[in-house]
Design a protein around this motif. Sequence first.
Motif, PDB file in Angstrom:
ATOM      1  N   VAL A 123       0.847  -1.184   0.000  1.00 21.76           N
ATOM      2  CA  VAL A 123       0.000   0.000   0.000  1.00 21.76           C
ATOM      3  C   VAL A 123       0.886   1.240   0.000  1.00 21.76           C
ATOM      4  CG1 VAL A 123      -1.841   1.264   1.167  1.00 21.76           C
ATOM      5  CG2 VAL A 123      -1.780  -1.243   1.280  1.00 21.76           C
ATOM      6  N   GLY A 124       0.700   2.094  -1.003  1.00 16.46           N
ATOM      7  CA  GLY A 124       1.381   3.381  -0.997  1.00 16.46           C
ATOM      8  C   GLY A 124       0.621   4.365  -0.127  1.00 16.46           C
ATOM      9  N   VAL A 125       1.325   5.086   0.719  1.00 15.43           N
ATOM     10  CA  VAL A 125       0.706   6.080   1.613  1.00 15.43           C
ATOM     11  C   VAL A 125       1.267   7.446   1.242  1.00 15.43           C
ATOM     12  CG1 VAL A 125       0.432   6.868   4.001  1.00 15.43           C
ATOM     13  CG2 VAL A 125       0.340   4.424   3.469  1.00 15.43           C
TER      14      VAL A 125
ATOM     15  N   ALA B  85      -0.593  -7.405   7.873  1.00 12.29           N
ATOM     16  CA  ALA B  85       0.599  -8.017   7.293  1.00 12.29           C
ATOM     17  C   ALA B  85       1.018  -7.338   5.992  1.00 12.29           C
ATOM     18  CB  ALA B  85       0.354  -9.504   7.040  1.00 12.29           C
ATOM     19  N   ALA B  86       0.350  -6.250   5.608  1.00 14.90           N
ATOM     20  CA  ALA B  86       0.665  -5.560   4.360  1.00 14.90           C
ATOM     21  C   ALA B  86       1.944  -4.743   4.501  1.00 14.90           C
ATOM     22  CB  ALA B  86      -0.495  -4.665   3.943  1.00 14.90           C
ATOM     23  N   GLU B  87       2.563  -4.464   3.366  1.00 13.55           N
ATOM     24  CA  GLU B  87       3.746  -3.609   3.313  1.00 13.55           C
ATOM     25  C   GLU B  87       3.315  -2.176   3.005  1.00 13.55           C
ATOM     26  OE1 GLU B  87       6.983  -4.668   3.723  1.00 13.55           O
ATOM     27  OE2 GLU B  87       6.294  -6.705   4.161  1.00 13.55           O
ATOM     28  N   ILE B  88       4.106  -1.208   3.477  1.00 13.77           N
ATOM     29  CA  ILE B  88       3.821   0.207   3.267  1.00 13.77           C
ATOM     30  C   ILE B  88       4.963   0.856   2.486  1.00 13.77           C
ATOM     31  CG2 ILE B  88       3.499   2.452   4.375  1.00 13.77           C
ATOM     32  CD1 ILE B  88       1.098   0.687   4.736  1.00 13.77           C
ATOM     33  N   VAL B  89       4.598   1.605   1.436  1.00 15.15           N
ATOM     34  CA  VAL B  89       5.548   2.490   0.747  1.00 15.15           C
ATOM     35  C   VAL B  89       5.109   3.917   1.040  1.00 15.15           C
ATOM     36  CG1 VAL B  89       6.446   3.261  -1.468  1.00 15.15           C
ATOM     37  CG2 VAL B  89       6.086   0.830  -1.067  1.00 15.15           C
ATOM     38  N   ALA B  90       5.931   4.666   1.770  1.00 18.35           N
ATOM     39  CA  ALA B  90       5.561   6.006   2.218  1.00 18.35           C
ATOM     40  C   ALA B  90       6.127   7.067   1.288  1.00 18.35           C
ATOM     41  CB  ALA B  90       6.062   6.237   3.641  1.00 18.35           C
ATOM     42  N   LEU B  91       5.278   8.025   0.921  1.00 20.18           N
ATOM     43  CA  LEU B  91       5.687   9.166   0.102  1.00 20.18           C
ATOM     44  C   LEU B  91       5.059  10.427   0.664  1.00 20.18           C
ATOM     45  CD1 LEU B  91       4.769   6.726  -2.330  1.00 20.18           C
ATOM     46  CD2 LEU B  91       6.686   8.057  -3.198  1.00 20.18           C
ATOM     47  N   ARG B  92       5.754  11.520   0.530  1.00 22.16           N
ATOM     48  CA  ARG B  92       5.258  12.765   1.106  1.00 22.16           C
ATOM     49  C   ARG B  92       4.380  13.490   0.100  1.00 22.16           C
ATOM     50  NH1 ARG B  92       6.964  15.241   5.488  1.00 22.16           N
ATOM     51  NH2 ARG B  92       8.980  14.188   5.528  1.00 22.16           N
ATOM     52  N   GLY B  93       3.162  13.839   0.539  1.00 22.23           N
ATOM     53  CA  GLY B  93       2.254  14.628  -0.285  1.00 22.23           C
ATOM     54  C   GLY B  93       2.038  16.024   0.270  1.00 22.23           C
ATOM     55  N   THR B  94       2.722  16.344   1.384  1.00 26.87           N
ATOM     56  CA  THR B  94       2.558  17.644   2.040  1.00 26.87           C
ATOM     57  C   THR B  94       3.934  18.190   2.415  1.00 26.87           C
ATOM     58  OG1 THR B  94       2.511  16.837   4.328  1.00 26.87           O
ATOM     59  CG2 THR B  94       0.449  16.714   3.083  1.00 26.87           C
ATOM     60  N   ASP B  95       3.924  19.445   2.907  1.00 22.92           N
ATOM     61  CA  ASP B  95       5.150  19.957   3.511  1.00 22.92           C
ATOM     62  C   ASP B  95       5.225  19.474   4.955  1.00 22.92           C
ATOM     63  OD1 ASP B  95       3.393  21.532   4.985  1.00 22.92           O
ATOM     64  OD2 ASP B  95       3.846  23.384   3.905  1.00 22.92           O
ATOM     65  N   ASP B  96       6.219  19.930   5.709  1.00 22.69           N
ATOM     66  CA  ASP B  96       6.378  19.404   7.067  1.00 22.69           C
ATOM     67  C   ASP B  96       5.332  19.935   8.033  1.00 22.69           C
ATOM     68  OD1 ASP B  96       7.224  22.004   7.275  1.00 22.69           O
ATOM     69  OD2 ASP B  96       9.175  21.556   8.183  1.00 22.69           O
ATOM     70  N   ARG B  97       4.473  20.857   7.580  1.00 24.02           N
ATOM     71  CA  ARG B  97       3.381  21.374   8.403  1.00 24.02           C
ATOM     72  C   ARG B  97       2.069  20.660   8.118  1.00 24.02           C
ATOM     73  NH1 ARG B  97       5.341  23.585  12.660  1.00 24.02           N
ATOM     74  NH2 ARG B  97       6.735  21.859  12.167  1.00 24.02           N
ATOM     75  N   GLY B  98       2.066  19.804   7.105  1.00 18.45           N
ATOM     76  CA  GLY B  98       0.849  19.092   6.752  1.00 18.45           C
ATOM     77  C   GLY B  98       0.004  19.773   5.694  1.00 18.45           C
TER      78      GLY B  98
END
Length: 406
Positions: free
Chosen positions: A83-85, A138-151
Amino acid sequence: MLAVAVAVPVTCVPAFAAHSGRSAASGDDDPGATLLPPLPVRLGEGNPCTGPSDETATGVTWSQTALGLPRAQRISRGSGATVGVVDTGVAPDVPSLSGRVTALDGADEDCVGHGTFAAGLIAAAPEKGSGIAGVAPAAEIVALRGTDDRGVPSVEKVAEGIRTAADRGAQVIYVGYVLRTGRTELTAAVAHATERDALVVAPAAPDAVPKEELGPDNKMPEGPYWPAAVPEVLSVVDFGPSGVRQKNAPPAYEPDLSAPGSSMVSAGPQGSGHYIGSGASLAAAGVAGTAALVRAYQPDATAAEVTRRLLDTAYPADTPRADPFAALSVVSDKSEAAPAKPVPAHLPQPADPGPRTRSLVIAAAGLTLVLLVGGMAAVIPRGRARGWVPPGRSADDASAAPDGQR
């Protein structure tokens, strides 16, 4: 400015118990229950990053029960699904996600905590002393940033996150924020993901609306929201323990599914403690986890087939409610396969009429012969007995007749 953290005031969550060093804030009626810290949607300028929570939820939340996870997870736990987040990032050191997070392009730092919280709703494994678990633990996570560090999300970051997640093999891509602009860019990004057989899931409403985004007379925007409004995206709205949305929640725009999204409990960006939050983005995380369960259980199913299955097996409501157990177990009456081509009928060639005709002629001749013989057998004895004299005459009459008339 700090935006509203949750759609409803933070209260005790009756569906689980929590423990901490402080006394219970709910009074003597439930001495084991206590307030969990609220999950921020955004951080104002100058606000510190979200820290670890000192509170740990020990029981099972209402949302886990509402989704039927104990039964669904006996069929699938999401093993083999990715799952990409696309959110504020995901902290890979959170115990419930440890060893299953691949963070790209600096997404391993989550100052806000929203991305880690959502990833926990999707894929957190239960920890000792706590019953909190994600939909697909049991799923795997691929994390990507869609925001700046403030959200604060941006069209460019969200679009790039969707594309990168698809290129990295994510079968399900969760987007944690809505945008009021970016139709062209986000439609193209979703098309890129669809070409790679990835299912994109996004909220159909914002979790909270900053004051500067309110309309005249503080009217909330009504959408459309992107990428949820892209036809190929599975858009999700939230409901609470009572089965309805909070009255003061931001309006949703044409959602496909609904899922639990009020008083949700999940991991923070640090430590093993828990936070509480509400909003459509958290409901979308539950649906993303459900899609991961199905993709793990039916690895040959396409993204479009998984979408159809989630919609076909949803519980009937004003906005159909996601049902993980039904999605995994119900045999749909609506066949997703192309109808089989009809097999042409092969009739035998007509038989040659010659043999049949000859048989009929022979049979008729035989019957005639039998009737003739039978008739002769009846007539000849009688004729002999009468001396061949016709009926009505005697033998004396016959002897008295002239020779020429006998």
